[in-house]
Motif scaffolding. Structure first.
Motif, PDB file in Angstrom:
ATOM      1  N   PHE A  58       0.845  -1.188   0.000  1.00 37.45           N
ATOM      2  CA  PHE A  58       0.000   0.000   0.000  1.00 37.45           C
ATOM      3  C   PHE A  58       0.881   1.239   0.000  1.00 37.45           C
ATOM      4  O   PHE A  58       1.698   1.435   0.911  1.00 37.45           O
ATOM      5  CB  PHE A  58      -0.927   0.033   1.214  1.00 37.45           C
ATOM      6  N   GLY A  59       0.728   2.073  -1.026  1.00 42.08           N
ATOM      7  CA  GLY A  59       1.498   3.313  -1.129  1.00 42.08           C
ATOM      8  C   GLY A  59       0.751   4.439  -0.458  1.00 42.08           C
ATOM      9  O   GLY A  59       0.025   5.203  -1.096  1.00 42.08           O
ATOM     10  N   GLY A  60       0.916   4.565   0.843  1.00 39.34           N
ATOM     11  CA  GLY A  60       0.207   5.585   1.602  1.00 39.34           C
ATOM     12  C   GLY A  60       0.938   6.910   1.559  1.00 39.34           C
ATOM     13  O   GLY A  60       2.135   6.971   1.778  1.00 39.34           O
ATOM     14  N   SER A  61       0.224   7.952   1.276  1.00 41.97           N
ATOM     15  CA  SER A  61       0.795   9.287   1.290  1.00 41.97           C
ATOM     16  C   SER A  61      -0.351  10.268   1.206  1.00 41.97           C
ATOM     17  O   SER A  61      -1.473   9.909   0.850  1.00 41.97           O
ATOM     18  CB  SER A  61       1.758   9.499   0.124  1.00 41.97           C
ATOM     19  N   TYR A  62      -0.082  11.511   1.556  1.00 37.34           N
ATOM     20  CA  TYR A  62      -1.097  12.541   1.478  1.00 37.34           C
ATOM     21  C   TYR A  62      -0.411  13.820   1.043  1.00 37.34           C
ATOM     22  O   TYR A  62       0.789  13.994   1.253  1.00 37.34           O
ATOM     23  CB  TYR A  62      -1.785  12.695   2.833  1.00 37.34           C
ATOM     24  N   GLY A  63      -1.126  14.731   0.437  1.00 35.29           N
ATOM     25  CA  GLY A  63      -0.494  15.823  -0.287  1.00 35.29           C
ATOM     26  C   GLY A  63       0.006  16.993   0.522  1.00 35.29           C
ATOM     27  O   GLY A  63       0.431  17.985  -0.053  1.00 35.29           O
ATOM     28  N   TRP A  64      -0.017  16.934   1.856  1.00 36.29           N
ATOM     29  CA  TRP A  64       0.309  18.103   2.656  1.00 36.29           C
ATOM     30  C   TRP A  64       1.756  18.125   3.146  1.00 36.29           C
ATOM     31  O   TRP A  64       2.123  19.009   3.930  1.00 36.29           O
ATOM     32  CB  TRP A  64      -0.625  18.189   3.857  1.00 36.29           C
ATOM     33  N   ALA A  65       2.600  17.199   2.708  1.00 37.42           N
ATOM     34  CA  ALA A  65       3.947  17.140   3.267  1.00 37.42           C
ATOM     35  C   ALA A  65       4.766  18.377   2.937  1.00 37.42           C
ATOM     36  O   ALA A  65       5.506  18.882   3.780  1.00 37.42           O
ATOM     37  CB  ALA A  65       4.670  15.887   2.770  1.00 37.42           C
ATOM     38  N   SER A  66       4.688  18.864   1.717  1.00 37.04           N
ATOM     39  CA  SER A  66       5.496  20.011   1.297  1.00 37.04           C
ATOM     40  C   SER A  66       4.782  20.743   0.183  1.00 37.04           C
ATOM     41  O   SER A  66       4.090  20.139  -0.635  1.00 37.04           O
ATOM     42  CB  SER A  66       6.880  19.566   0.816  1.00 37.04           C
ATOM     43  N   ALA A  67       4.979  22.072   0.142  1.00 34.32           N
ATOM     44  CA  ALA A  67       4.440  22.865  -0.953  1.00 34.32           C
ATOM     45  C   ALA A  67       5.303  22.783  -2.196  1.00 34.32           C
ATOM     46  O   ALA A  67       4.917  23.281  -3.253  1.00 34.32           O
ATOM     47  CB  ALA A  67       4.299  24.331  -0.520  1.00 34.32           C
ATOM     48  N   GLY A  68       6.475  22.173  -2.099  1.00 34.84           N
ATOM     49  CA  GLY A  68       7.368  22.073  -3.238  1.00 34.84           C
ATOM     50  C   GLY A  68       6.823  21.178  -4.324  1.00 34.84           C
ATOM     51  O   GLY A  68       6.177  20.158  -4.053  1.00 34.84           O
ATOM     52  N   ARG A  69       7.100  21.536  -5.577  1.00 34.35           N
ATOM     53  CA  ARG A  69       6.608  20.767  -6.700  1.00 34.35           C
ATOM     54  C   ARG A  69       7.422  19.506  -6.941  1.00 34.35           C
ATOM     55  O   ARG A  69       6.911  18.516  -7.458  1.00 34.35           O
ATOM     56  CB  ARG A  69       6.614  21.634  -7.967  1.00 34.35           C
ATOM     57  N   PHE A  70       8.710  19.516  -6.584  1.00 36.03           N
ATOM     58  CA  PHE A  70       9.547  18.331  -6.779  1.00 36.03           C
ATOM     59  C   PHE A  70       9.508  17.423  -5.557  1.00 36.03           C
ATOM     60  O   PHE A  70       9.342  16.215  -5.675  1.00 36.03           O
ATOM     61  CB  PHE A  70      10.987  18.742  -7.083  1.00 36.03           C
ATOM     62  N   HIS A  71       9.670  17.992  -4.373  1.00 35.66           N
ATOM     63  CA  HIS A  71       9.693  17.196  -3.150  1.00 35.66           C
ATOM     64  C   HIS A  71       8.291  16.940  -2.602  1.00 35.66           C
ATOM     65  O   HIS A  71       8.119  16.784  -1.389  1.00 35.66           O
ATOM     66  CB  HIS A  71      10.558  17.878  -2.093  1.00 35.66           C
ATOM     67  N   HIS A  72       7.313  16.906  -3.469  1.00 37.31           N
ATOM     68  CA  HIS A  72       5.955  16.514  -3.098  1.00 37.31           C
ATOM     69  C   HIS A  72       6.001  15.027  -2.773  1.00 37.31           C
ATOM     70  O   HIS A  72       6.207  14.186  -3.653  1.00 37.31           O
ATOM     71  CB  HIS A  72       5.011  16.810  -4.262  1.00 37.31           C
ATOM     72  N   ALA A  73       5.834  14.689  -1.488  1.00 34.54           N
ATOM     73  CA  ALA A  73       6.120  13.327  -1.040  1.00 34.54           C
ATOM     74  C   ALA A  73       5.267  12.293  -1.757  1.00 34.54           C
ATOM     75  O   ALA A  73       5.743  11.207  -2.104  1.00 34.54           O
ATOM     76  CB  ALA A  73       5.906  13.233   0.470  1.00 34.54           C
ATOM     77  N   GLN A  74       4.001  12.609  -1.986  1.00 35.05           N
ATOM     78  CA  GLN A  74       3.134  11.656  -2.660  1.00 35.05           C
ATOM     79  C   GLN A  74       3.630  11.372  -4.077  1.00 35.05           C
ATOM     80  O   GLN A  74       3.658  10.215  -4.515  1.00 35.05           O
ATOM     81  CB  GLN A  74       1.707  12.193  -2.700  1.00 35.05           C
ATOM     82  N   SER A  75       4.042  12.409  -4.798  1.00 32.95           N
ATOM     83  CA  SER A  75       4.552  12.208  -6.156  1.00 32.95           C
ATOM     84  C   SER A  75       5.820  11.371  -6.145  1.00 32.95           C
ATOM     85  O   SER A  75       5.999  10.479  -6.987  1.00 32.95           O
ATOM     86  CB  SER A  75       4.820  13.561  -6.825  1.00 32.95           C
ATOM     87  N   GLN A  76       6.719  11.666  -5.209  1.00 31.31           N
ATOM     88  CA  GLN A  76       7.963  10.905  -5.126  1.00 31.31           C
ATOM     89  C   GLN A  76       7.687   9.431  -4.829  1.00 31.31           C
ATOM     90  O   GLN A  76       8.234   8.530  -5.481  1.00 31.31           O
ATOM     91  CB  GLN A  76       8.863  11.506  -4.036  1.00 31.31           C
ATOM     92  N   LEU A  77       6.828   9.172  -3.838  1.00 34.41           N
ATOM     93  CA  LEU A  77       6.552   7.787  -3.463  1.00 34.41           C
ATOM     94  C   LEU A  77       5.835   7.045  -4.582  1.00 34.41           C
ATOM     95  O   LEU A  77       6.172   5.886  -4.890  1.00 34.41           O
ATOM     96  CB  LEU A  77       5.704   7.763  -2.185  1.00 34.41           C
ATOM     97  N   HIS A  78       4.863   7.675  -5.214  1.00 34.84           N
ATOM     98  CA  HIS A  78       4.132   6.992  -6.283  1.00 34.84           C
ATOM     99  C   HIS A  78       5.023   6.745  -7.493  1.00 34.84           C
ATOM    100  O   HIS A  78       4.897   5.708  -8.159  1.00 34.84           O
ATOM    101  CB  HIS A  78       2.896   7.791  -6.670  1.00 34.84           C
ATOM    102  N   ARG A  79       5.923   7.672  -7.793  1.00 38.24           N
ATOM    103  CA  ARG A  79       6.873   7.446  -8.888  1.00 38.24           C
ATOM    104  C   ARG A  79       7.753   6.235  -8.577  1.00 38.24           C
ATOM    105  O   ARG A  79       7.970   5.367  -9.420  1.00 38.24           O
ATOM    106  CB  ARG A  79       7.731   8.694  -9.092  1.00 38.24           C
ATOM    107  N   PHE A  80       8.230   6.164  -7.340  1.00 42.09           N
ATOM    108  CA  PHE A  80       9.080   5.041  -6.927  1.00 42.09           C
ATOM    109  C   PHE A  80       8.317   3.720  -7.011  1.00 42.09           C
ATOM    110  O   PHE A  80       8.810   2.731  -7.589  1.00 42.09           O
ATOM    111  CB  PHE A  80       9.581   5.287  -5.504  1.00 42.09           C
ATOM    112  N   LEU A  81       7.115   3.668  -6.433  1.00 37.44           N
ATOM    113  CA  LEU A  81       6.383   2.409  -6.387  1.00 37.44           C
ATOM    114  C   LEU A  81       5.874   1.987  -7.766  1.00 37.44           C
ATOM    115  O   LEU A  81       5.749   0.783  -8.043  1.00 37.44           O
ATOM    116  CB  LEU A  81       5.223   2.519  -5.396  1.00 37.44           C
ATOM    117  N   SER A  82       5.580   2.941  -8.627  1.00 31.07           N
ATOM    118  CA  SER A  82       5.199   2.575  -9.997  1.00 31.07           C
ATOM    119  C   SER A  82       6.360   1.894 -10.704  1.00 31.07           C
ATOM    120  O   SER A  82       6.183   0.872 -11.396  1.00 31.07           O
ATOM    121  CB  SER A  82       4.753   3.819 -10.764  1.00 31.07           C
ATOM    122  N   ALA A  83       7.560   2.441 -10.553  1.00 25.16           N
ATOM    123  CA  ALA A  83       8.743   1.822 -11.162  1.00 25.16           C
ATOM    124  C   ALA A  83       9.072   0.489 -10.508  1.00 25.16           C
ATOM    125  O   ALA A  83       9.659  -0.403 -11.143  1.00 25.16           O
ATOM    126  CB  ALA A  83       9.936   2.770 -11.067  1.00 25.16           C
TER     127      ALA A  83
END
Length: 822
Positions: free
Chosen positions: A110-135
């Motif tokens: 389960f790739g758990g994450s929520y969008g409030w970790a950071s306002a940054g566009r690159f270090h958006h934790a959900q995007s980083q985790l989903h990119r990793f788990l998709s690969a």
């Protein structure tokens, strides 16, 4: 905010853009952006949260997981941790990810994450985790949000899509110029408008509210909380019973119909299902007309006041607005649907300043005038796994693998989750019935968490990887309707051995054999240049403006996004010509009754707006034992649970705990005085809080905001939270079988003065307990970060996790838990 000598370091956050000044001792001070007319009060919480004793300094593993390997256990959240070096921690995490994938398939992650970790566009934790788990091969994910889980599913049935209402609402300048009366269901609480995903550089809503007051517009504040509207706003307060807004809307609608005040020409041309709605209002099927007297009995408001409000609404340019909070409750679909129906009967949808709104006062960018600009973003790749859950069903997912449930007209099945990988987010803040969530977190084989602080989620993990805060890394930030793109310079050194999520995931990807695919050979700065460059070319090609070169942007610290303020009127094009600009509904019109929803035959969501009595409201049988209705709304002193360690949040504590507001007469009946330590309780759990007495809250209602860090007292079942987290009290049930949305807004409770002797201490402001590494061969430097190499990963999967049978919960929920999935 140019970065020159003596100027603050530029950055942004979900509470807005600001600059950072560094003290000689490494402390930070948040300086408001000079262009912000109403800087967020939350800036005061930044310094205390940045260097706090609960910051995670090194990777750590739960003692039992390290000794006995992966498996279900009831010990998460109670055992001490062993600190590790980074190589060993990453080796252990990679080995466990590979084991679960190879043995159980990617859907077991389960790739758990929520969008409030950071306002940054690159270090958006959900995007980083989903990119990793998709690969990695895919993962089970989640959809929608706790904030809007109900409306995101419902609105497409009513008006064709959700974004038209939620992202393109009538803009504030149009409202201040044309609106004469606002029916504010849930109010327009100013505390929420300082927060926006990605942030805003200019907080405009406070100024727009002042302009609305100056224009002489009247507001009907329909809420049990007087503070749901700023004091400077001319308003008539309707202290409605919680959970009865739908009944009031129906009573208003009935009055419009009964007195011939509704716009039949509008409903005939622009709506479908009006006949179904009118039959329901008249009570033709159930024999109960939904008139003002009927509504008065439910809402506690006088019948004549309801009739008068309906007449005023018909005689003025009226905006019907419904806060997001009203749909975070049982049958949360109904106030949204009934509010839209009421606006349709008034016939002003599509007219400047009239019609329907959803979320004014719920988020800072609702009604904002900034251009909705596509922003730089990290590609997440394609997730090969099709399994997902509505996000508020995380406990059901873990407790009921293999069971089926309804969602959005489909029948789905919960997969069997063996590993939870969470980065960015704290489910022990967002979720309901935390005793049940603790049991749910005992079911996976492994819980892997990236965190900045020792939150309850980190304390309930098996392997914890320390993450940097937004001030400790470089990024690019902006909100959806922001006026500026902000160069987020690194403003502080990383705490301890903290690494950013990208570096953590890159290390895992390298060990798992797809490092190049994940990083594409770029470091953080190269990624920022790449994302900015791609966005700049797209922006120039679309005519949205030509951004400067990255180096110039970075040196300046920001770039003001081009575009004039956009004034909008929701559904204006549809009203002007419904044939050439139809809605994306089956009829092309507003669906006051939905044949698609009716065909689902859902007992908790019929095919038209309806009054459905919730299990927990002041008129419920359960109120005989728990007579107070708790409102667990958003806090004014932090963002969700973020910044709870900051000065602003700490200053608002009472008796060392979260403050609970109650009416003086309710307090007097319970011999409670201001500042008393009180116990709030129901059958699900209890929490301690400090009493604040105010007549700005309706009788029979108490308010305990969310976000106090969960602090369960050992040995208490059901749980007792020493700190005042209301989600030990809220029910983990869905809004309906249509949306499976969150229902954390309300709970029936009772309150009493604390009489148990010396109260349990608040422990969450200190880190958990650490112990030396007990494994054979570990030396005195074990866990110091000085180890010379990686230890072997966890051994073969023991189905009990190696724990004694009494400590190992079964794979399915024990029979004493009576919460059931729909």
């Amino acid at each position: 905010m140019t970065r020159t000598a003596g100027r603050p370091v530029p950055t942004t956050s979900h509470w807005g853009a600001f600059g950072v000044r560094r003290g000689a001792d490494g402390s930070v001070l948040a300086v408001p952006h000079p262009a912000d007319p109403a800087p967020s009060p939350l800036l005061a919480g930044v310094p205390g949260a940045q260097r706090h004793p609960t910051r995670i300094r090194r990777p750590a593993a739960r003692l039992g997981w390290l000794e006995r390997g992966p498996g279900p256990t009831g010990r998460r959240g109670s055992e001490p941790f062993v600190e590790l070096d980074w190589d060993e921690a990453l080796d252990l995490a990679a080995a466990e990810l590979a084991r679960v994938r190879d043995r159980h398939g990617n859907q077991a992650v389960f790739g758990g994450s929520y969008g409030w970790a950071s306002a940054g566009r690159f270090h958006h934790a959900q995007s980083q985790l989903h990119r990793f788990l998709s690969a990695f091969g895919g993962f089970t994910g989640s959809r929608n949000s706790y904030s809007l889980g109900t409306s995101l599913v419902l609105l497409p049935y009513l008006v064709g899509d959700a974004d038209s209402v939620l992202r393109s609402a009538t803009s504030w300048p149009v409202i201040t110029r044309h609106t004469e009366l606002v029916l504010a269901f849930g109010g327009i609480p100013e505390k929420n408008v300082y927060v926006t995903p990605g942030g805003v550089t200019r907080h405009g809503t406070p100024g727009h509210l002042a302009a609305l007051a100056a224009a002489g517009a009247q507001v009907a504040l329909i809420s049990p909380l007087r503070d749901d509207l700023p004091d400077g706003q001319p308003a008539r307060w309707y202290p409605i019973r919680p959970a009865t807004d739908t009944a009031l809307m129906l009573g208003l609608a009935h009055t419009l119909v009964q007195e011939g005040l509704y716009d039949r020409e509008f409903t005939d041309r622009y709506c479908t299902g009006t006949d179904v709605l009118l039959r329901y209002l008249r009570g033709e099927a159930d024999g109960v007309p939904k008139d003002a007297r009927w509504a008065a009995d439910l809402t506690g408001l006088p019948a004549e006041a309801i009739r008068d409000l309906a007449r005023r609404a018909a005689a003025h340019r009226t905006l019907v607005t419904v806060t997001w909070s009203l749909q975070r409750a049982r049958h949360g679909e109904q106030p949204v649907w009934a509010g839209l129906a009421l606006a349709a009967l008034l016939g002003q949808i599509g007219l400047p300043g009239g019609g329907f709104g959803h979320g004014y006062g719920s988020m800072g960018d609702v009604g904002d005038t900034g251009p909705q600009t596509r922003l730089p973003h990290l590609p997440q790749g394609r997730n090969p796994v099709t399994e997902f859950i509505p996000c508020a069903r995380i406990a059901d997912l873990l407790l009921h693998p293999g069971e089926s449930y309804d969602y959005d007209g489909t029948r789905r099945t919960y997969p069997d989750i063996r590993l939870v990988h969470w980065a960015g987010g704290n489910p022990f803040h967002h979720h309901q019935d935390l005793g049940r969530l603790r049991r749910a977190f005992g079911r996976p084989d492994t819980v892997l968490v990236h965190e900045t602080h020792w939150t309850a989620t980190a304390r309930h993990a098996d392997l914890v990887l320390p993450a940097t805060t937004a001030l400790e890394r470089e990024d690019i930030g902006a909100g959806r309707r922001d006026t500026h793109l902000i160069a987020m310079h690194r403003a502080a050194d990383p705490y301890g051995q903290a690494r950013d999520d990208h570096a953590i995931l890159a290390g895992l990807a390298e060990r798992l054999g797809f490092g190049q695919e994940f990083t594409e050979g770029r470091d953080t700065r190269q990624w920022l240049e790449h994302l900015y460059g791609t966005w700049a070319r797209e922006s120039a090609a679309s005519g949205a403006g030509e951004p400067p070169p990255f180096e110039e942007f970075w040196a300046a610290g920001e770039w003001e996004l081009p575009g004039r303020p956009a004034e909008r009127t929701l559904f204006a094009a549809f009203r002007a010509d419904p044939q050439s600009a139809p809605l994306a509904t089956p009829s092309g019109r507003i669906e006051l009754a939905s044949a698609r929803i009716a065909a689902m035959d859902l007992p908790d969501c019929p095919g038209h707006p309806a009054w459905l009595e919730p299990e927990e409201w002041p008129g419920a049988p359960a109120a005989a034992r728990h007579p107070l209705l708790l409102i667990a709304n958003q806090p004014a002193t932090r963002l969700h649970s973020q910044l709870d360690t900051g000065a602003l949040s700490l200053a608002a504590k009472v008796a060392g705990r979260e403050a609970v507001q109650m009416h003086p007469e309710d307090a007097g009946e319970r011999s409670i005085s201001p500042g008393d330590l009180v116990r709030i309780f129901n059958d699900r759990g209890a929490c301690l809080a400090g009493a604040v007495l105010t007549d700005r809250i309706a009788r029979g209602v108490v308010r305990l905001p969310t976000g106090a860090w969960f602090d369960p007292v050992p040995g208490h079942e059901p749980p007792l939270c020493a700190h005042g987290n209301p989600n030990v009290l809220t029910a983990d049930v869905p809004s309906s079988r249509l949306s499976q949305g969150c229902t954390g807004q309300h709970a029936l409770v009772e309150i009493e003065r604390w009489s148990g002797g010396e109260p349990p201490p608040v422990t969450v402001r200190e880190p958990p307990r650490f112990v030396p590494d007990p494994r054979p061969g570990s030396g005195p430097n074990s866990g110091s970060g000085l180890g010379s190499g990686a230890a072997p990963g966890p051994g073969p999967e023991p189905r009990g996790g190696g724990t004694p049978p009494s400590a190992t919960p079964p794979r399915h929920e024990p029979p004493h838990d009576r919460e059931s999935t729909p």
